[in-house]
Design an enzyme around this catalytic site. Structure first.
Site, mmCIF file in Angstrom:
data_model
loop_
_atom_site.group_PDB
_atom_site.id
_atom_site.type_symbol
_atom_site.label_atom_id
_atom_site.label_comp_id
_atom_site.label_asym_id
_atom_site.label_seq_id
_atom_site.Cartn_x
_atom_site.Cartn_y
_atom_site.Cartn_z
ATOM 1 N N TYR A 17 -1.644 0.562 10.225
ATOM 2 C CA TYR A 17 -1.762 -0.136 8.946
ATOM 3 C C TYR A 17 -0.511 0.139 8.112
ATOM 4 O O TYR A 17 0.083 -0.769 7.519
ATOM 5 C CB TYR A 17 -3.016 0.366 8.221
ATOM 6 C CG TYR A 17 -3.246 -0.212 6.854
ATOM 7 C CD1 TYR A 17 -3.714 -1.511 6.696
ATOM 8 C CD2 TYR A 17 -3.013 0.554 5.705
ATOM 9 C CE1 TYR A 17 -3.938 -2.031 5.430
ATOM 10 C CE2 TYR A 17 -3.235 0.038 4.443
ATOM 11 C CZ TYR A 17 -3.692 -1.257 4.309
ATOM 12 O OH TYR A 17 -3.908 -1.769 3.050
ATOM 13 N N ALA B 61 -11.718 1.609 -4.554
ATOM 14 C CA ALA B 61 -13.086 1.410 -4.069
ATOM 15 C C ALA B 61 -13.342 -0.079 -3.897
ATOM 16 O O ALA B 61 -13.660 -0.780 -4.839
ATOM 17 C CB ALA B 61 -14.090 2.012 -5.058
ATOM 18 N N THR B 62 -13.146 -0.588 -2.691
ATOM 19 C CA THR B 62 -13.385 -2.005 -2.406
ATOM 20 C C THR B 62 -14.129 -2.100 -1.079
ATOM 21 O O THR B 62 -14.261 -1.105 -0.367
ATOM 22 C CB THR B 62 -12.062 -2.788 -2.234
ATOM 23 O OG1 THR B 62 -11.442 -2.348 -1.012
ATOM 24 C CG2 THR B 62 -11.129 -2.577 -3.388
ATOM 25 N N SER C 256 0.839 -1.194 0.000
ATOM 26 C CA SER C 256 0.000 0.000 0.000
ATOM 27 C C SER C 256 0.872 1.241 0.000
ATOM 28 O O SER C 256 1.993 1.229 0.506
ATOM 29 C CB SER C 256 -0.896 0.015 1.237
ATOM 30 O OG SER C 256 -1.512 1.280 1.375
ATOM 31 N N SER D 211 2.598 -1.928 8.981
ATOM 32 C CA SER D 211 2.513 -3.320 8.524
ATOM 33 C C SER D 211 2.823 -3.400 7.026
ATOM 34 O O SER D 211 3.511 -4.319 6.573
ATOM 35 C CB SER D 211 1.128 -3.904 8.824
ATOM 36 O OG SER D 211 0.119 -3.315 8.009
ATOM 37 N N LYS D 212 2.340 -2.410 6.265
ATOM 38 C CA LYS D 212 2.582 -2.427 4.825
ATOM 39 C C LYS D 212 4.008 -1.987 4.489
ATOM 40 O O LYS D 212 4.584 -2.445 3.494
ATOM 41 C CB LYS D 212 1.559 -1.522 4.112
ATOM 42 C CG LYS D 212 0.146 -2.092 4.129
ATOM 43 C CD LYS D 212 0.060 -3.447 3.427
ATOM 44 C CE LYS D 212 -1.369 -3.883 3.153
ATOM 45 N NZ LYS D 212 -1.459 -5.193 2.485
#
Lengths: 250, 456
Positions: free
Chosen positions: A154, A188-189, A141, A157-158
């Site tokens: 987050y 968009a998920t 990411s 971790s990425k």
């Protein structure tokens, strides 16, 4: 040529689009993920739309034993053949205030996004090196490019995953194994539902991300941002001097 | 945790947008959790691609459920043409999967960008209604999630009451999860189309009456601005499935493959007055002149979906949007009713680009299904405020007087009294709804407006 790819986290939004793109080229798939029901639905969809073989493998990324068993389980499913490529598409993202307050959730974020991802990809990498051929795609990411106050749990971790993939690519570049780091910006998920504005020009649809990933596989690209504009956005964000960065709200 | 976002939603007409809570379930499990939590989600409503024109897919104070992840085609039997899929699969998806294997949609509306769930809920019809009926006729089985969270399978031969209430039921009986659709065999992706011009309404109706039995597909474009002796002048587009021997050598090499169209988009909303009497009559003159009587072989995209090649075409009506008005008259009063409608349009001079006339065939058992034998005229009316409302009131009066009917999937304005008069089988529908959804968990703004709700 007909290949078999294993998609880890196959029910995710990006994974579904990647699976469909691969299947449309005639590749067989092993769909690995948590929900047997969802995987079954996806497998039927791929078989119906593209007449490929899609098998399913249920595992939980927060369970160490199931993660370390993935390589063997996938080989067993693939008629004792090592798969041709692995695409890691799972990950969790909780709102940061929740991971700040609840360290178990923070640990889960690291376990799923970093520890399990690194373990499973290392296992496949070892097998691919022995064979002298393989494709490893890790979906990291842009959040890993620089820690930001609003999303650094987050992000870290990425960041770890990105560093792992960088090193793996460095080590394997002359071993016949292609390692690709994918850094999506906003997509968009279901994972980002309610967090990103799907109408923003910076927000990609999963099928755009899938198209970029397939192009990277074709061209053996090492690192991609998707949408491409994120390469430049992140270059700017990375290069803002710390004393200025601290005054921003990102 | 299910993320809810506030989004401004409207129908395709863009008339009176509304802020709604929206969720896009990522899995069957999440969908079931939403339906199981009555307290958090007291009202729910499925929304497909938002192609119904009015307020059928918006819901104040409820949770609007999007279908983006429910787009999986679960099986297709190329021997029988039976396809099973989730409700969020689009007609475009079905064409993509089934056409290369020799099967086409049993019937299709004028856009392929609708979901299967939406097509069932609106019981859509197409150019072949006089031969093949509505979409609902081709549904063999439905899996629904009901208001109490339970799953129910129904079909024409299994809980037929619930099935036929769901067909045309505008999503008010339950959440459609899966459907089984009988596709229709075809030998090519092309159609043999005859274009025929007719100088006025009488000639148009006479021609449809006379030639419809020769064609599987029949539809006409009507010039709403023509007046006097040209009132109701039209171009009829009459089609049949093309056979392999009808195709050119080049087409015959790949009879099921149609080159993708160059797609255009309307990037911005046009200024509100871009469509006026002058620009539309100019368009109509050109259109009429451009369609002399002729026959040609046309691919399915060109024949069925001319507007699909222009993304966001609804924006040409400007930000205020438009309403769509579809009027159905029984054969006995059709000529009189259509004439009165066209005269009213002419009097108000409210420009409508697209006015489509179609002769409809027999009705089906669904209590809320729109069509019965007669003639239907569909038109767009730009939202110019009070003058538009006044015209619609006058049109409604004509319909009520001539025993006509409006289509729920197009409607934005119908009153409860008008609806009751036009849909005499409303109570049959509500009896089913009382059985499966007595608390009106499934509700839309349209349902509230026209009184499609259970009252104690």
């Amino acid at each position: 040529m007909n290949r078999t790819y294993i998609i880890l986290g196959a029910a995710s939004g990006i994974a579904k689009a990647v699976s469909r793109s691969l299947a449309s080229r005639g590749h067989d798939l092993i769909l690995a993920g948590r929900s047997q029901e969802e995987l079954n639905l996806l497998a039927k969809d791929l078989e119906t739309r593209h007449q490929v073989q899609a098998r399913i493998l249920v595992f939980d990324a927060s369970c160490r034993a199931e993660v370390t068993g993935l390589l063997e389980a996938s080989t067993r499913l693939n008629d004792a053949q090592l798969v041709d490529g692995v695409i890691l598409a799972y990950g969790v993202m909780f709102p940061q205030p929740e991971t700040e307050a609840n360290l178990d959730l923070l640990a889960l974020t690291l376990e799923v996004n970093l520890v399990s991802s690194v373990l499973v990809l290392q296992a496949f990498a070892n097998a691919f090196v022995t064979r002298g051929r393989g494709v490893i795609v890790g979906i990291s990411s842009v959040a890993g490019d620089r820690g930001r106050g609003s999303n650094y749990h987050y992000g870290c971790s990425k960041a770890g995953l990105s560093a792992f993939l960088d090193g793996l690519r460095h080590r394997l570049h002359d071993k016949g194994v292609h390692v690709c780091t994918v850094k999506p910006g906003f997509v968009a998920t279901p994972m980002t539902d309610g967090l990103v504005n799907p109408n923003s020009p910076l927000c990609a649809r999963p099928d755009q991300v899938a198209r970029d990933i397939l192009r990277a596989i074709d061209r053996k690209t090492g690192r991609i941002y998707t949408l491409w504009v994120w390469r430049w956005i992140m270059m700017i964000i990375r290069s803002v001097p710390e004393f200025l960065f601290l005054r921003t709200k990102l | 945790m299910i993320a809810l976002t506030e989004r401004t939603l409207s129908g395709w007409g863009g008339y009176q947008p509304l802020s709604c809570s929206v969720a896009e379930p990522s899995s069957r499990g999440q969908l079931r959790r939403i339906l199981d939590s009555q307290v958090e989600h007291p009202h729910v409503l499925a929304r497909g691609l938002g192609r119904s024109y009015g307020d059928s897919a918006v819901c104040r104070g409820g949770t609007v459920l999007l279908q983006g992840n429910a787009d999986r085609i679960l099986s297709f039997d190329r021997a029988t043409g039976l396809v099973r899929c989730e409700a969020g699969v689009t007609l475009a998806d079905l064409i993509q999967v089934c056409l290369p294997r020799g099967w086409f949609l049993p019937t299709t509306p004028g856009t392929k960008f609708v979901t299967v769930g939406g097509a069932i809920a609106a019981d859509v019809h197409g150019k072949n209604h006089h031969v093949d009926g509505t979409f609902g006729r081709w549904i063999r089985r439905l899996t629904l999630l009901l208001a109490d969270g339970s799953e129910r399978v129904c079909g024409p031969d299994q809980d037929g009451d619930l099935f036929w209430a769901t067909v045309g039921g505008m999503g008010l009986t339950g959440y459609i999860v899966e459907a089984e659709i009988q596709m229709r065999p075809c030998t090519t992706a092309y159609f043999r189309v005859d274009y025929r011009r007719h100088r006025n309404l009488d000639a148009t109706l006479a021609a449809m009456e006379e030639t419809d039995s020769d064609y599987r597909y029949s539809v006409g474009w009507i010039d709403c601005l023509a007046r006097g002796r040209h009132l109701g002048r039209s171009v009829l587009m009459l089609g049949n499935d093309a056979r392999a021997e009808d195709l050119s050598a080049q087409q015959a090499d790949h009879p099921f493959t149609v080159a993708p169209k160059n797609r255009k988009s309307v990037p911005i909303y046009f200024p509100n007055m871009a469509l006026n009497r002058l620009s539309v009559s100019l368009f109509n003159e050109v259109y009429f002149a451009a369609h002399p009587d002729r026959s040609s072989i046309v691919d399915f995209d060109t024949y069925f979906y001319p507007l699909d090649s222009i993304h966001h075409w609804n924006r040409i009506y400007g930000r205020r949007g438009f309403v769509q008005y579809q009027a159905l008259f029984p054969p006995g009063t059709a000529e009189k009713g259509l004439r009165a409608v066209l005269e009213t349009l002419g009097r108000f001079g409210l420009a409508s680009f697209l006015a489509v006339i179609k002769r409809s065939g027999p009705a089906n058992p669904a209590p809320l299904s729109y069509l019965y034998p007669g003639y239907t005229l569909a038109l767009d009316i730009p939202n110019v405020g009070e003058r538009m409302l006044e015209m619609v009131r006058q049109l409604d009066k004509i319909l009520l007087h001539e025993g006509g009917r409006l289509y729920l999937a197009k409607d934005s304005l119908m009153s409860e009294d008008t609806f009751r008069a036009m849909y005499p089988r409303r109570d049959e529908f509500l009896a089913v709804k009382r059985r499966v959804d007595p608390g009106n968990r499934f509700v839309s703004e349209q349902a509230r407006r026209v009184g499609l709700i259970v009252t104690s």
